[in-house]
Enzyme design. Structure first.
Site, PDB file in Angstrom:
ATOM      1  N   ASN A  90       9.340 -13.676 -33.147  1.00 16.99           N
ATOM      2  CA  ASN A  90       8.033 -13.369 -32.566  1.00 16.99           C
ATOM      3  C   ASN A  90       7.862 -13.988 -31.179  1.00 16.99           C
ATOM      4  O   ASN A  90       6.763 -14.012 -30.642  1.00 16.99           O
ATOM      5  CB  ASN A  90       6.916 -13.864 -33.492  1.00 16.99           C
ATOM      6  CG  ASN A  90       6.916 -13.157 -34.831  1.00 16.99           C
ATOM      7  OD1 ASN A  90       6.969 -11.935 -34.884  1.00 16.99           O
ATOM      8  ND2 ASN A  90       6.870 -13.914 -35.903  1.00 16.99           N
ATOM      9  N   HIS A 147       7.997 -17.088 -30.408  1.00 17.84           N
ATOM     10  CA  HIS A 147       7.323 -18.376 -30.484  1.00 17.84           C
ATOM     11  C   HIS A 147       8.370 -19.435 -30.776  1.00 17.84           C
ATOM     12  O   HIS A 147       9.442 -19.140 -31.315  1.00 17.84           O
ATOM     13  CB  HIS A 147       6.274 -18.395 -31.606  1.00 17.84           C
ATOM     14  CG  HIS A 147       5.229 -17.339 -31.466  1.00 17.84           C
ATOM     15  ND1 HIS A 147       4.674 -16.706 -32.557  1.00 17.84           N
ATOM     16  CD2 HIS A 147       4.651 -16.794 -30.373  1.00 17.84           C
ATOM     17  CE1 HIS A 147       3.784 -15.826 -32.141  1.00 17.84           C
ATOM     18  NE2 HIS A 147       3.760 -15.852 -30.826  1.00 17.84           N
ATOM     19  N   CYS A 199       3.486 -22.162 -29.309  1.00 14.88           N
ATOM     20  CA  CYS A 199       4.207 -22.619 -28.120  1.00 14.88           C
ATOM     21  C   CYS A 199       5.238 -21.553 -27.764  1.00 14.88           C
ATOM     22  O   CYS A 199       5.940 -21.044 -28.642  1.00 14.88           O
ATOM     23  CB  CYS A 199       4.886 -23.954 -28.403  1.00 14.88           C
ATOM     24  SG  CYS A 199       5.810 -24.632 -27.024  1.00 14.88           S
TER      25      CYS A 199
END
Length: 219
Positions: free
Chosen positions: A115, A117, A152
């Site tokens: 994804n 991330h 993040c």
């Protein structure tokens, strides 16, 4: 996420991992893990992680739709909580309260999941960056509690902060405890955590000069 470690596996140990999913309130599920020594059945490690749904558009937490709940029902196990929730508050750290601050942390492409991330496991590496070398050399991690706040991504720049909760001067069993926080460079927090450390077991086995014979044959 909470992790309790009773004993670290040794060379040539065979371990088995048991995992299952259970409910956690109305809008969350709890993933559970138990790692055992295959020969003795001794529990080596326990872990528990609570996950919730997030709206992909607003990036905010979302209630679990009824159709999703019905789909999950056949996979959920009605079991007791293997690790009690850590109710002790983890404080928000800043430049004035942190004892150690590590700056300049940045994700690599190998840290990114499907994804785009940062994989949650990378956060553990980052919080350890703010632990003093003397602790890393002489202690071993025995317990960890992580509370994720934000995502993040690859272009993020982070800082890792740590605060000493207890040390050898005021702890009878010589254990050490730290509060942690990961934040973006602009101060927005990503994660809060707590780690507990116990003195390492000292033995006379020199890993580098005494390689087991079986490992030499396997090379």
């Amino acid at each position: 996420m909470q992790v309790l470690t009773y004993r670290y596996p040794k060379w040539d140990d065979v371990v088995e991992v048991e995992t299952w999913v259970s409910t956690a309130g109305m809008n969350a599920v709890r993933f559970n893990w138990i790692m055992r020594d295959f020969k003795t059945n001794q529990v080596l490690n326990r872990a528990s992680s609570v996950s919730v749904l997030m709206n992909k558009l607003t990036r905010k937490l979302s209630k679990m739709p009824e159709e999703v709940r019905r789909e999950l029902e056949s996979y959920l196990v009605n079991s007791r909580i293997i690790i009690e929730d850590d109710d002790k508050k983890i404080p928000k750290l800043d430049d004035t309260t942190a004892d150690y601050i590590c700056t300049g942390l940045k994700p690599q492409w190998s840290d990114i999941d499907v994804n785009f991330h940062v994989n949650n496991a990378k956060y553990v590496t980052w919080i350890l960056e703010s632990i003093p070398e003397s602790i890393l050399m002489n202690y071993e991690l025995s317990s960890m509690t992580l509370k994720f706040k934000r995502e993040c991504k690859i272009d993020s720049k982070l800082q890792s902060l740590a605060e000493v909760c207890s040390d050898n001067n005021n702890n009878n069993n010589n254990n050490v405890e730290y509060n942690h926080m990961l934040r973006f460079e602009d101060g927005v927090e990503i994660l809060r955590g707590r780690t507990k450390w116990r003195p390492k077991f000292i033995n006379n086995f020199d890993f580098f000069n005494h390689v087991p014979e079986a490992s030499i044959k396997d090379l």
